[in-house]
Design an enzyme around this catalytic site. Structure first.
Site, PDB file in Angstrom:
ATOM      1  N   LYS A  54      -8.964   0.538   2.470  1.00  0.00           N
ATOM      2  CA  LYS A  54      -8.041  -0.166   1.565  1.00  0.00           C
ATOM      3  C   LYS A  54      -8.467   0.042   0.113  1.00  0.00           C
ATOM      4  CE  LYS A  54      -6.710  -3.483   5.080  1.00  0.00           C
ATOM      5  NZ  LYS A  54      -6.839  -4.790   5.712  1.00  0.00           N
ATOM      6  N   GLN A  98      -9.616 -10.446   5.623  1.00  0.00           N
ATOM      7  CA  GLN A  98      -9.742  -9.468   6.709  1.00  0.00           C
ATOM      8  C   GLN A  98     -10.107 -10.166   8.019  1.00  0.00           C
ATOM      9  OE1 GLN A  98      -9.191  -6.058   6.215  1.00  0.00           O
ATOM     10  NE2 GLN A  98      -9.404  -5.820   8.415  1.00  0.00           N
ATOM     11  N   ASP A 121      -0.267  -9.845   3.321  1.00  0.00           N
ATOM     12  CA  ASP A 121      -0.261  -9.583   4.772  1.00  0.00           C
ATOM     13  C   ASP A 121       0.935 -10.253   5.458  1.00  0.00           C
ATOM     14  OD1 ASP A 121      -2.132  -7.776   5.596  1.00  0.00           O
ATOM     15  OD2 ASP A 121      -3.711  -9.239   6.006  1.00  0.00           O
TER      16      ASP A 121
END
Ligand code: NAP
Length: 282
Positions: A54, A98, A121
């Site tokens: 990322k 995460q 997300d």
């Protein structure tokens, strides 16, 4: 007849190029550099690799990234406190935690704390709720968004088709089912208690597999001419394989995604797209 391969790497590269251009424009016109913050708690090796990916992808398109690393001993309240502070930080546009979180931490209260405006997300109840209601959510989860781009690239019409989604995770299964429904597919969702998975899958004109079980979908379950999207990423020996047995499925499908190089690169591209959108809105 062999299926056409849907090349996620090529499609994602084109999208990243477009994002890089838009990031440059945003900087020039508004003086804003989009910034993504990733909270990485614990030492899960796969997460370390994903987060580095990322960071690299952000750098490539001119998006800033800020990774907050926390030890596996971190307490739930500390994580929630950090997320609250990051919500208030105006220099950060996109924020994600995460997964998986270290043992003993319930991810739900941590994820729910992320402000809906920074939720790149797409897991905030407000964003998921809007998706459920068919309204425009601020953010849609990256993998399902990427899958819709892959389907679009095939030119296959979704309206009226039988779509089968295997897996009902919040991050993939449920949102992709809702996106397909929005496009007027007739959608069936399968999960671990589905009886006769093969029989349901054989109905699919569009099949999305997101299970995490290598080769659970075999070619003889695939309808002739189906579009097959394989989300699964499974390590078998030193190889990565999907949830679909590629060799047998490719002879029956019309289009199929490979693993790796199908859905994976699209997920990261959509994360960049969501971060850019968050910076525009800020
Ligand atoms: P997940 O949270 O790991 O859950 C797996 C889902 O599969 C559950 O809904 C489970 O059903 C269902 N399932 C398990 N065994 C089954 C069976 N025998 N028959 C039918 N369904 C079964 O799902 P996920 O987070 O979506 O991840 C799935 C896979 O996709 C993993 O390999 C993951 O690494 C990969 N992934 C890849 C990307 C990417 O960008 N390429 C992104 C996300 C995930 P129950 O709900 O009944 O337990």
């Amino acid at each position: 007849m062999g299926a056409k391969i849907i090349d996620g790497k090529v499609i994602a590269k084109r999208i990243r190029g477009e994002i890089a251009e838009e990031v440059r424009e945003l900087k020039k016109e508004k003086g804003i550099t989009p910034k993504l913050c990733v909270v990485l708690a614990g030492d899960d090796p796969a997460s370390q690799v994903y987060v580095r990916g990322k960071e690299r992808a952000c750098a490539e398109v001119g998006i800033e990234s800020d990774v907050r690393r926390l030890p596996p001993t971190v307490k739930q309240q500390e994580l929630i406190g950090l997320v609250r502070n990051l919500n208030k930080d105006k220099s950060i546009h996109g924020l994600l935690v995460q997964l998986p979180l270290p043992k003993g931490i319930d991810p739900k209260p941590v994820l729910d704390e992320i402000s809906a405006e920074k939720d790149v997300d797409g897991l905030h109840p407000l964003n998921m709720g809007k998706l459920l209601k068919g309204e425009n959510p601020t953010f849609v989860s990256c993998t399902p968004q990427g899958i819709m781009e892959l389907l679009l690239s095939t030119g296959v019409e979704i309206k009226g088709k039988e779509a089968v989604v295997v897996g009902r995770s919040n991050i993939v299964g449920k949102p992709i089912a809702l996106l397909l429904l929005q496009k007027h597919a007739t959608v069936t969702i399968c999960h671990s208690r589905t009886q006769d998975l093969g029989e349901v899958i054989r109905r699919a004109d569009i099949l999305v597999a997101s299970v995490g079980s290598p080769g659970i979908v075999h070619g003889d379950m695939v309808k002739e001419g189906a579009v097959v999207i394989d989300v699964g990423v499974n390590r078998v020996g030193d190889k990565l394989v999907g949830d679909v047995d590629f060799d047998s499925a490719k002879d029956r499908a019309s289009y199929i995604t490979p693993v790796p190089g199908g859905v994976g690169p699209m997920t990261i591209a959509m994360l960049l797209k969501n971060t850019l959108a968050a910076a525009r809105k800020a």
